[in-house]
Design a protein around this motif. Structure first.
Motif, PDB file in Angstrom:
ATOM      1  N   LEU A  86       0.768  -1.123   0.057  1.00 30.01           N
ATOM      2  CA  LEU A  86      -0.001   0.172   0.121  1.00 30.01           C
ATOM      3  C   LEU A  86       0.891   1.203   0.085  1.00 30.01           C
ATOM      4  N   ASP A  87       2.062   0.913   0.832  1.00 33.48           N
ATOM      5  CA  ASP A  87       2.726   2.453   0.806  1.00 33.48           C
ATOM      6  C   ASP A  87       3.316   2.560  -0.661  1.00 33.48           C
ATOM      7  N   THR A  88       4.045   1.569  -1.317  1.00 33.98           N
ATOM      8  CA  THR A  88       4.409   1.880  -2.585  1.00 33.98           C
ATOM      9  C   THR A  88       3.323   2.313  -3.632  1.00 33.98           C
ATOM     10  N   ALA A  89       1.976   1.650  -3.567  1.00 35.50           N
ATOM     11  CA  ALA A  89       1.325   1.818  -4.573  1.00 35.50           C
ATOM     12  C   ALA A  89       0.558   3.532  -4.413  1.00 35.50           C
ATOM     13  N   LEU A  90       0.351   3.540  -3.085  1.00 33.05           N
ATOM     14  CA  LEU A  90      -0.170   5.220  -2.674  1.00 33.05           C
ATOM     15  C   LEU A  90       0.896   6.089  -3.270  1.00 33.05           C
ATOM     16  N   ARG A  91       2.171   5.902  -3.340  1.00 31.70           N
ATOM     17  CA  ARG A  91       3.079   6.697  -3.703  1.00 31.70           C
ATOM     18  C   ARG A  91       3.041   6.742  -5.375  1.00 31.70           C
ATOM     19  N   ALA A  92       2.930   5.678  -5.886  1.00 31.19           N
ATOM     20  CA  ALA A  92       2.894   5.565  -7.449  1.00 31.19           C
ATOM     21  C   ALA A  92       1.485   6.300  -8.040  1.00 31.19           C
ATOM     22  N   LEU A  93       0.392   6.395  -7.148  1.00 33.77           N
ATOM     23  CA  LEU A  93      -0.881   6.951  -7.433  1.00 33.77           C
ATOM     24  C   LEU A  93      -0.939   8.356  -7.295  1.00 33.77           C
ATOM     25  N   ALA A  94       0.160   8.735  -6.357  1.00 32.74           N
ATOM     26  CA  ALA A  94       0.007  10.219  -5.858  1.00 32.74           C
ATOM     27  C   ALA A  94       0.025  11.436  -6.878  1.00 32.74           C
ATOM     28  N   PRO A  95       0.610  11.120  -7.965  1.00 32.41           N
ATOM     29  CA  PRO A  95       0.595  12.193  -8.944  1.00 32.41           C
ATOM     30  C   PRO A  95      -0.769  12.359  -9.631  1.00 32.41           C
ATOM     31  N   PHE A  96      -1.473  11.282  -9.741  1.00 29.41           N
ATOM     32  CA  PHE A  96      -2.916  11.159 -10.370  1.00 29.41           C
ATOM     33  C   PHE A  96      -4.071  11.586  -9.473  1.00 29.41           C
ATOM     34  N   MET A  97      -3.893  10.793  -8.109  1.00 24.80           N
ATOM     35  CA  MET A  97      -4.761  10.950  -7.249  1.00 24.80           C
ATOM     36  C   MET A  97      -4.033  11.816  -5.992  1.00 24.80           C
ATOM     37  N   PRO A  98      -3.812  13.197  -5.954  1.00 25.43           N
ATOM     38  CA  PRO A  98      -2.770  13.574  -5.060  1.00 25.43           C
ATOM     39  C   PRO A  98      -3.724  13.664  -3.486  1.00 25.43           C
ATOM     40  N   PRO A 126       6.373  -2.030  12.206  1.00 25.79           N
ATOM     41  CA  PRO A 126       7.489  -1.526  13.073  1.00 25.79           C
ATOM     42  C   PRO A 126       8.970  -1.693  12.542  1.00 25.79           C
ATOM     43  N   GLY A 127       9.836  -0.557  12.792  1.00 24.75           N
ATOM     44  CA  GLY A 127      11.147  -0.711  11.981  1.00 24.75           C
ATOM     45  C   GLY A 127      11.283  -0.210  10.646  1.00 24.75           C
ATOM     46  N   THR A 128      10.040   0.123  10.252  1.00 22.64           N
ATOM     47  CA  THR A 128      10.289   0.887   8.790  1.00 22.64           C
ATOM     48  C   THR A 128       9.963   2.181   8.588  1.00 22.64           C
ATOM     49  N   LYS A 129      10.679   2.720   7.881  1.00 26.73           N
ATOM     50  CA  LYS A 129      10.539   4.421   7.458  1.00 26.73           C
ATOM     51  C   LYS A 129       9.391   4.768   6.584  1.00 26.73           C
ATOM     52  N   ARG A 130       8.897   5.811   6.705  1.00 27.10           N
ATOM     53  CA  ARG A 130       7.817   6.449   5.853  1.00 27.10           C
ATOM     54  C   ARG A 130       8.603   7.020   4.522  1.00 27.10           C
ATOM     55  N   ASP A 131       8.281   6.719   3.270  1.00 17.20           N
ATOM     56  CA  ASP A 131       8.862   7.175   2.353  1.00 17.20           C
ATOM     57  C   ASP A 131       7.920   8.192   1.327  1.00 17.20           C
ATOM     58  N   PHE A 132       8.563   9.109   0.898  1.00 18.66           N
ATOM     59  CA  PHE A 132       7.559  10.077   0.235  1.00 18.66           C
ATOM     60  C   PHE A 132       8.221  10.340  -1.269  1.00 18.66           C
ATOM     61  N   SER A 133       9.086   9.300  -1.668  1.00 18.72           N
ATOM     62  CA  SER A 133       9.583   9.659  -3.050  1.00 18.72           C
ATOM     63  C   SER A 133       8.727   8.581  -4.162  1.00 18.72           C
ATOM     64  N   TYR A 134       8.972   8.739  -5.315  1.00 18.86           N
ATOM     65  CA  TYR A 134       8.189   8.062  -6.330  1.00 18.86           C
ATOM     66  C   TYR A 134       8.909   6.588  -6.390  1.00 18.86           C
ATOM     67  N   PRO A 135       8.320   5.505  -6.432  1.00 13.89           N
ATOM     68  CA  PRO A 135       8.690   4.274  -6.397  1.00 13.89           C
ATOM     69  C   PRO A 135       9.661   4.050  -7.355  1.00 13.89           C
ATOM     70  N   GLN A 136      10.684   3.465  -7.001  1.00 11.05           N
ATOM     71  CA  GLN A 136      11.877   3.020  -7.942  1.00 11.05           C
ATOM     72  C   GLN A 136      11.893   1.433  -7.892  1.00 11.05           C
ATOM     73  N   ASN A 137      12.682   0.974  -8.868  1.00  7.01           N
ATOM     74  CA  ASN A 137      12.843  -0.391  -9.243  1.00  7.01           C
ATOM     75  C   ASN A 137      12.854  -1.420  -7.877  1.00  7.01           C
ATOM     76  N   LEU A 138      11.988  -2.199  -7.897  1.00  4.51           N
ATOM     77  CA  LEU A 138      12.114  -3.188  -6.759  1.00  4.51           C
ATOM     78  C   LEU A 138      12.754  -4.700  -7.175  1.00  4.51           C
TER      79      LEU A 138
END
Length: 968
Positions: free
Chosen positions: A771-783, A797-809
């Motif tokens: 969801l974190d990744t998909a919402l960031r991919a969606l952000a330019p279209f549905m901000p 727990p233990g993960t950081k919130r990211d705000f950048s556009y998703p990069q290759n996984l």
């Protein structure tokens, strides 16, 4: 408890009585103290978009050094509110900007408003007449301009409000208006520079003339309306409609002979300005007439017969009247043959004094008079229907006249040659590439650009007619920033200290100031020139884009941008151009907030009262609205509108927009909303058991959805770089709607129900990560939706919130994807069988699979969950089952006897339905295979028929499948 916090709009304070919903500002972002509590039962666009009204700083990581990106929004005209075409432009540019920001790029996006000379003057003149029954001539120029400035302030506020509501994250402090002081100064400086370099000149030339506006108009403001035969058209200031679509033949008598030469014309009234008759040099019928003279029956003088290759021997009689002062082709012929320019129609549409006894008569009244007199003199040779294009002023709906007027022009040939070379060498790229040919063809045949307009609203031309006060020399034209500078220039050229000065009354074509925007919008100390991208509709490729390139290169020595992205033109769901008269124009706000049938009707009636729609057009509009929106337009929200616009290939020539598709995407928003709620609840339910995750030890479906996530991100990266936004939105929707929500999320529910399951932690990590990744991919279209959900999404727990556009996984596992695809095909087969026999959960019908037992063994829980089966096994009972094969797998479903009997009772009705479908399909195929079908049927009809055939074939296929099952 009640206290105040600053609203997101930055406009006022509001009381907050729900402590858990207070947000804290951390590095410019808003976080919820209780994200779970913030998500209501369902997605409500009005609520989300009001809470996240200004959302351009959330998905914005630190800027990576050295990376910059700048664009300008094509400035909307101040003639009214924005339509869907503007919404498309703003959305596409906003998507690009938000994506660039998420990539860590320092972005600048400048908003603007265009003064739109002719369009605005027409609208305000109508308003002035409606309010006070006054024309602009009843008040002075200053008072009229003051009223236009009032109009500008009103409309600018409306347009800005619409753009903000759409979610356009523009740099509002940088906003410009094309008549701001800085813009006006840039316009004057550009004109002076071009004039002094010899590129601007003044000359008598044929121009498009609107008699109603009493001004020259540009080519873009002329609509060429095709009439197939004799058709009456209402013309402003004419008592009755005027007939077009006919060819009138009349004879010129040959001087000193009994012979005659018959000509044909669509505009008999212009024959008073005929100065020659032309024939083709290879037309043997008329070779004996070349060099001889004809007698003009009304001017009582001789006119020559000339030969010229432009004459089409097959048109009319093969002999063509030549009227250089009133026809573009004849004007060029006149120059080649040194013919006189005899203007017989004036600026108001009346006959000139040259016409003698006919002077002062209206042009179309004169037509009837002249035809009658030609008949009296036995020179009329008949009239017939003739398909023709009628030039109509898009602003005033008047018939355009071609008049020779003193105008200001820019020499374009050399600038156009350089613009062609820039594209040929790749210094300037046009996307999509097929527009390069259009670019080359237009610039190769470019004419000098007429930049003067006879208006009161616009940039007054900085040109001055100067002459010695003592009359010792003729007047000369100089260009200067003001009268004092003009006086100095004129004094130097005329060697005279005392000069009489008169500034030209005309204003500049609106496109002139707009062409300067790429470099005129920046203060000298803050230059972002050249722009990185010019994105706009392909319909203004020449009128704006090409002129920006030509003037930008000429005035600055550099291209104004090195890349052009052109999008298509919005049409309705039936492929028709949007038009107020058709009732199919849709305002963005009507989609965002929804609109009742009554509201839509009221909008059309307002257009009628304002003079925009005639009575007949109003009737058509209301009928069209009732047909298209019988229940009004449902509330969709700005995010759904944006997503729908970008779901089409923006590079297509046309984009067919369907409101129903927009509403479907609003439901998609709710799907994402519910998935986020489920994820938050899941994490909360097992939070105490969450610890470090080894992604290599995740379950089969966890690894499958992560692989699909990797594939989605790959498509998004390529699509964003190539501006293929339809591929990006399709990939996001496929992932979130079908793969994540309909499949993966369902498979996790078993683990969360069984508290002892060790899979719950892995599911939580996978759910939040996806969801974190998909919402960031969606952000330019549905901000707004993306921000609202992302800031409330629980983090593992233990993960950081990211705000950048998703990069290759690095989760791609195509063999696993193939395996799950095979499993899902079987699930679909089971669901299909259950639906046919009406099997519900209460029947507890078992399913048995025959094939690769070892392959399916690990996936049995998945099949049981997704197919809603109590159990799935491998050894079926000997009877009581129905079978279907999916690939290499045989599905056997236990059917209760009573359901099997009900199924068999329905079979006769099914056979009757099949017979009707076969008959209907036969008729459709016969019609579409006819000889003239593709010629006579409109593209819209062909598209509709093809769709109907596909539906019929699909229904027949389904019946055949059911009948096959019945034989088991």
């Amino acid at each position: 408890m009640s206290f105040f916090v600053w609203s997101l709009h930055g406009r006022d304070f509001f009381p907050c009585r729900h402590f858990l919903r207070v947000r804290c500002v951390v590095f410019g972002r808003f976080y919820s103290e209780s994200r779970k509590a913030d998500l209501g039962e369902a997605y409500k666009p009005a609520t989300v978009e009001s809470e996240e009204f200004e959302c351009c700083d959330y998905f914005k990581p630190k800027v990576k050094s050295g990376k910059k990106f700048s664009m300008i929004l094509p400035p909307p005209n101040i003639t009214g509110s924005l339509h869907l075409g503007h919404a498309l432009t703003a959305t596409v540019q906003d998507v690009i900007m938000r994506w660039k920001r998420m990539e860590g790029v320092d972005c600048v996006w400048v908003p603007g408003i265009d003064h739109a000379g002719i369009a605005t003057q027409v609208v305000v003149e109508k308003l002035l007449w409606t309010e006070k029954r006054q024309s602009r001539h009843d008040i002075d120029r200053g008072a009229f301009q003051a009223r236009v400035w009032e109009w500008k302030e009103e409309k600018e506020a409306v347009i800005e409000s619409q753009l903000r509501r759409l979610g356009a994250s523009l740099d509002w402090p940088r906003r410009v208006f094309t008549m701001d002081p800085r813009q006006s100064q840039a316009v004057a400086e550009a004109f002076v520079k071009l004039f002094d370099s010899g590129l601007i000149y003044r000359a008598d030339h044929l121009v498009n003339w609107s008699c109603s506006l009493q001004s020259a108009i540009s080519d873009i403001e002329v609509d060429h309306v095709e009439v197939p035969k004799a058709t009456k058209i209402a013309v402003p200031n004419c008592e009755k409609p005027v007939e077009f679509g006919t060819l009138t033949r009349f004879a010129y008598k040959v001087c000193d002979s009994d012979e005659e030469l018959v000509v044909a014309t669509t505009r008999p009234e212009t024959m008073l300005g005929d100065v020659a008759v032309a024939v083709n040099p290879r037309d043997g019928r008329y070779s004996r007439f070349v060099g001889r003279y004809l007698w003009h029956p009304f001017r009582k003088e001789k006119i020559p017969v000339i030969c010229d290759d432009f004459v089409d021997p097959e048109f009319g009689t093969g002999a063509v009247k030549v009227t250089p002062a009133h026809d573009p082709v004849d004007f060029e012929v006149g120059k080649r043959h040194s013919l006189a320019l005899l203007q017989v129609i004036d600026e108001k549409g009346n006959l000139t004094p040259v016409c003698g006894e006919f002077a002062g008569i209206g042009r179309f009244a004169a037509r009837e008079t002249l035809i009658s007199l030609l008949d009296d003199q036995r020179l009329l040779r008949g009239k017939e229907d003739h398909k023709m294009l009628v030039p109509i002023c898009s602003r005033s709906k008047d018939i355009v006249e071609y008049l020779v007027r003193p105008q200001w022009f820019i020499k374009c040939a050399e600038m156009a040659r350089e613009a062609v070379e820039d594209v040929e060498t790749g210094r300037l790229r046009i996307e999509p590439k097929h527009f390069e040919k259009v670019w080359f063809d237009w610039l190769a045949n470019i004419r000098d650009w007429c930049i003067s307009r006879q208006l009161w609203w616009g940039h007054r031309i900085p040109a001055y007619s100067c002459r010695p006060q003592d009359g010792s020399a003729p007047a000369i034209w100089v260009s200067a920033g003001d009268r004092n500078e003009a006086a100095r220039k004129a004094s130097a050229r005329l060697s005279c200290p005392h000069i009489e000065i008169q500034q030209d009354e005309d204003v500049l074509d609106t496109w002139f100031s707009s062409a300067l925007l790429p470099f005129s919008v920046w203060p000298q100390q803050d230059s972002h020139y050249p722009l990185d991208l010019m994105e706009t509709g392909h319909d203004i490729l020449f009128f704006w884009v090409a002129r920006m390139v030509m003037l930008g290169k000429q005035l600055t020595g550099r291209l104004p941008f090195n890349r052009i992205l052109l999008h298509g033109i919005i049409r309705d769901a039936h492929g028709r151009k949007m038009s107020k008269s058709l009732g199919n124009v849709i305002l963005p706000e009507d989609i965002i907030s929804g609109a009742t049938m009554e509201k839509l009707e009221a909008g059309s009636r307002q257009s009628h009262e304002a003079g925009i729609l005639s009575g007949e057009e109003l009737t058509k509009a209301l009928e069209g609205q009732k047909k298209m929106f019988p229940s009004g337009i449902p509330e969709c929200g700005a995010d759904a509108l944006r997503f729908t616009l970008c779901s089409h290939n923006i590079k297509s020539h046309f984009i067919d927009f369907d409101v129903q598709e927009c509403h479907t995407n609003r439901l998609f928003c709710n799907k994402i909303w519910q998935a986020t709620k489920f994820t938050n609840n899941a994490v909360e339910s097992v939070r105490d058991g969450l610890g470090p995750i080894d992604t290599h030890q995740l379950g089969l479906m966890d690894r499958w959805i992560l692989s699909k996530l990797s594939g989605m991100v790959d498509v998004c990266q390529r699509g964003m770089h190539n501006h293929d936004f339809h591929l990006v939105t399709a990939a996001i929707k496929e992932f979130l709607y079908f793969q994540f929500c309909d499949v993966y999320l369902e498979t996790t529910k078993r683990a969360f129900k069984l508290s002892e399951s060790g899979n719950a932690a892995g599911h939580c990590w996978t759910l939040t990560h996806c969801l974190d990744t998909a919402l960031r991919a969606l952000a330019p279209f549905m901000p707004r939706l993306a921000q609202h959900l992302h800031q409330r999404l629980e983090t593992y727990p233990g993960t950081k919130r990211d705000f950048s556009y998703p990069q290759n996984l690095d989760f791609r596992d195509t063999p696993l994807e193939d395996d799950v695809s095979k499993v899902l095909d079987v699930v679909v087969g089971i669901r299909r069988l259950k639906k046919l026999f009406g099997i519900a959960a209460r029947h507890k019908s078992e399913v048995y699979l025959s094939g690769d037992d070892a392959f399916f063994a690990p996936f049995l829980p998945v099949v049981e969950t997704l197919a809603a089966c109590p159990s799935v096994g491998f050894t079926p009972p000997s009877q009581g089952t129905v079978c279907d094969r999916v690939g290499d797998t045989l599905i056997q479903l236990v059917v209760p006897p009573e359901l099997r009997k009900a199924f068999e009772l329905d079979l006769p009705k099914l056979e009757e339905k099949k017979a009707k479908l076969v008959k209907e399909l036969g008729k459709m195929n016969k019609m579409m295979s006819g000889e003239n079908y593709k010629v006579k049927a409109t593209p819209e009809a062909q598209k509709s028929h093809a769709k109907k055939i596909a539906v019929l074939e699909e229904k027949l296929s389904r019946i055949n499948y059911i009948q096959t099952l019945a034989k088991q």
